[in-house]
Write an enzyme that holds these catalytic residues in place. Structure first.
Site, PDB file in Angstrom:
ATOM      1  N   THR A  33       0.839  -1.206   0.000  1.00 35.03           N
ATOM      2  CA  THR A  33       0.000   0.000   0.000  1.00 35.03           C
ATOM      3  C   THR A  33       0.870   1.251   0.000  1.00 35.03           C
ATOM      4  O   THR A  33       1.939   1.252   0.620  1.00 35.03           O
ATOM      5  CB  THR A  33      -0.873   0.004   1.278  1.00 35.03           C
ATOM      6  OG1 THR A  33      -1.697  -1.155   1.257  1.00 35.03           O
ATOM      7  CG2 THR A  33      -1.770   1.236   1.350  1.00 35.03           C
ATOM      8  N   THR A  89       4.250   4.641  -3.540  1.00 32.52           N
ATOM      9  CA  THR A  89       5.259   3.912  -4.317  1.00 32.52           C
ATOM     10  C   THR A  89       4.639   2.639  -4.890  1.00 32.52           C
ATOM     11  O   THR A  89       4.864   2.287  -6.057  1.00 32.52           O
ATOM     12  CB  THR A  89       6.485   3.578  -3.440  1.00 32.52           C
ATOM     13  OG1 THR A  89       6.818   4.722  -2.650  1.00 32.52           O
ATOM     14  CG2 THR A  89       7.679   3.190  -4.290  1.00 32.52           C
ATOM     15  N   ALA A  92       7.918   1.600   2.303  1.00 30.66           N
ATOM     16  CA  ALA A  92       8.266   1.760   3.720  1.00 30.66           C
ATOM     17  C   ALA A  92       8.374   3.237   4.037  1.00 30.66           C
ATOM     18  O   ALA A  92       8.593   4.066   3.143  1.00 30.66           O
ATOM     19  CB  ALA A  92       9.595   1.075   4.027  1.00 30.66           C
ATOM     20  N   ASP A  93       8.242   3.550   5.313  1.00 33.44           N
ATOM     21  CA  ASP A  93       8.447   4.935   5.770  1.00 33.44           C
ATOM     22  C   ASP A  93       9.894   5.165   6.170  1.00 33.44           C
ATOM     23  O   ASP A  93      10.408   6.269   6.014  1.00 33.44           O
ATOM     24  CB  ASP A  93       7.491   5.233   6.927  1.00 33.44           C
ATOM     25  CG  ASP A  93       6.046   5.096   6.470  1.00 33.44           C
ATOM     26  OD1 ASP A  93       5.660   5.815   5.532  1.00 33.44           O
ATOM     27  OD2 ASP A  93       5.332   4.234   7.006  1.00 33.44           O
ATOM     28  N   LYS A  99       6.761   1.007   9.018  1.00 30.54           N
ATOM     29  CA  LYS A  99       5.701   1.063   8.033  1.00 30.54           C
ATOM     30  C   LYS A  99       4.394   1.471   8.711  1.00 30.54           C
ATOM     31  O   LYS A  99       4.297   1.438   9.930  1.00 30.54           O
ATOM     32  CB  LYS A  99       5.519  -0.310   7.367  1.00 30.54           C
ATOM     33  CG  LYS A  99       6.686  -0.684   6.482  1.00 30.54           C
ATOM     34  CD  LYS A  99       6.464  -1.994   5.745  1.00 30.54           C
ATOM     35  CE  LYS A  99       5.146  -2.130   5.065  1.00 30.54           C
ATOM     36  NZ  LYS A  99       4.801  -0.992   4.192  1.00 30.54           N
ATOM     37  N   GLY A 100       3.426   1.838   7.895  1.00 31.75           N
ATOM     38  CA  GLY A 100       2.121   2.158   8.453  1.00 31.75           C
ATOM     39  C   GLY A 100       1.742   3.609   8.301  1.00 31.75           C
ATOM     40  O   GLY A 100       0.699   4.032   8.782  1.00 31.75           O
ATOM     41  N   GLY A 101       2.591   4.373   7.570  1.00 33.25           N
ATOM     42  CA  GLY A 101       2.229   5.765   7.300  1.00 33.25           C
ATOM     43  C   GLY A 101       0.876   5.854   6.608  1.00 33.25           C
ATOM     44  O   GLY A 101       0.120   6.809   6.811  1.00 33.25           O
ATOM     45  N   GLY A 102       0.561   4.840   5.824  1.00 29.13           N
ATOM     46  CA  GLY A 102      -0.748   4.798   5.143  1.00 29.13           C
ATOM     47  C   GLY A 102      -1.803   4.070   5.950  1.00 29.13           C
ATOM     48  O   GLY A 102      -2.943   3.926   5.500  1.00 29.13           O
ATOM     49  N   GLU A 145      -0.362  -5.437   6.007  1.00 27.16           N
ATOM     50  CA  GLU A 145       0.980  -5.511   5.399  1.00 27.16           C
ATOM     51  C   GLU A 145       1.830  -6.547   6.119  1.00 27.16           C
ATOM     52  O   GLU A 145       2.547  -7.331   5.496  1.00 27.16           O
ATOM     53  CB  GLU A 145       1.647  -4.133   5.455  1.00 27.16           C
ATOM     54  CG  GLU A 145       0.962  -3.128   4.547  1.00 27.16           C
ATOM     55  CD  GLU A 145       1.472  -1.700   4.693  1.00 27.16           C
ATOM     56  OE1 GLU A 145       1.215  -0.918   3.789  1.00 27.16           O
ATOM     57  OE2 GLU A 145       2.102  -1.381   5.705  1.00 27.16           O
TER      58      GLU A 145
HETATM   59  C1  5RP Z   1       1.379   2.087   4.265  1.00 30.08           C
HETATM   60  C2  5RP Z   1       2.855   1.932   4.266  1.00 30.08           C
HETATM   61  C3  5RP Z   1       3.576   2.489   3.105  1.00 30.08           C
HETATM   62  O1  5RP Z   1       4.323   1.472   2.516  1.00 30.08           O
HETATM   63  C4  5RP Z   1       4.476   3.588   3.566  1.00 30.08           C
HETATM   64  O2  5RP Z   1       3.711   4.556   4.260  1.00 30.08           O
HETATM   65  C5  5RP Z   1       5.231   4.239   2.407  1.00 30.08           C
HETATM   66  O3  5RP Z   1       4.339   4.942   1.617  1.00 30.08           O
HETATM   67  P1  5RP Z   1       4.779   5.757   0.329  1.00 30.08           P
HETATM   68  O4  5RP Z   1       5.165   4.755  -0.703  1.00 30.08           O
HETATM   69  O5  5RP Z   1       3.545   6.527  -0.037  1.00 30.08           O
HETATM   70  O6  5RP Z   1       5.936   6.651   0.710  1.00 30.08           O
HETATM   71  O7  5RP Z   1       3.451   1.393   5.155  1.00 30.08           O
HETATM   72  O8  5RP Z   1       0.810   1.612   5.456  1.00 30.08           O
END
Ligand code: 5RP
Length: 220
Positions: free
Chosen positions: A28, A31, A83-84, A94-97, A103
């Site tokens: 998710t 990226t 990943a964050d 992870k988990g910014g989204g 995941e």
């Molecule tokens: C979502 C995640 C994403 O992989 C993480 O936040 C990176 O997101 P992005 O690709 O938008 O930088 O862990 O829960």
């Protein structure tokens, strides 16, 4: 190369890991969205994908890739996700989204975890990015107090409910010296569904996009 170009470049580089004829796991985020877009070119070779979020499922279906229940998929050959933050051991935040729990499940059920990110995500020490913790709603205040006792500053992610119906506490100020131990310590708190540390199941390969193209890291 701007950040979106870097994300697109790593997303396209991950295509070489896709096994024709096999299901794959798809994560998710922005990226991963580039990865799903790139997967469209291979869709006739892919029987389906297990997805870590409703958002990614919708995007996969929109390009004609069937979304498969993990319970019917067996072990997946690869899981591709962003990943964050990542350290050189490919331990991740992870988990910014907000999709960390699914995941973690799909990563655990996959033989190889390919992490795709732009260079800014590689850090010396995890923890500048606030650590997401998914919590059962009635445990929010209790878990927040326990996280304060661990030295963190938890902040409720306002107006956000996970795909599993839970809330997220984003924890600032943690000094993460031992991600492996902290993942277990937070994960064992009553009411915690999952913690966004991926140290016990780190990535196997990290593809990083930057001004000089894509480089590939394996755990140090
Ligand atoms: C979502 C995640 C994403 O992989 C993480 O936040 C990176 O997101 P992005 O690709 O938008 O930088 O862990 O829960």
């Amino acid at each position: 190369m701007d950040q979106n170009q870097a994300k697109r470049a790593v997303a396209e580089a991950a295509l070489k890991y896709v096994q024709p004829g096999e299901l794959l796991g798809v994560g998710t985020g922005s990226t991963v969205n580039f990865f799903i877009d790139a997967l469209a070119a291979l869709k006739n070779d892919i029987p389906g994908a297990v997805s870590s979020s409703e958002a990614s499922s919708a995007r996969l279906r929109a390009i004609g890739i069937p979304v498969v229940d993990l319970n019917n998929a067996g072990t997946l050959s690869i899981y591709v996700d962003g990943a964050d933050e990542s350290n050189s051991h490919l331990q991740l935040i992870k988990g910014g989204g907000g999709a960390l729990t699914r995941e973690k499940i799909v990563a655990a059920a996959s033989k190889k975890f390919i992490c795709i990110a732009d260079e800014s995500k590689l850090v010396q020490q995890l923890g500048t990015f606030p650590l997401p913790v998914e919590v059962i709603p009635m445990a929010r205040a209790y878990v927040a107090r326990a996280l304060v006792a661990l030295g963190g500053q938890p902040v409720l992610r306002e107006g956000f409910t996970t795909d599993n119906g839970n809330v997220i506490l984003d924890v600032r100020n943690l000094t993460i010296l031992d991600a492996f131990a902290l993942e277990a310590e937070i994960g064992l708190l009553a009411g915690v569904v999952s913690v966004g540390l991926f140290a016990r199941r780190p990535a196997d390969v990290l593809l990083l996009g930057g001004p000089n193209g894509v480089r590939e890291l394996t755990a140090a």
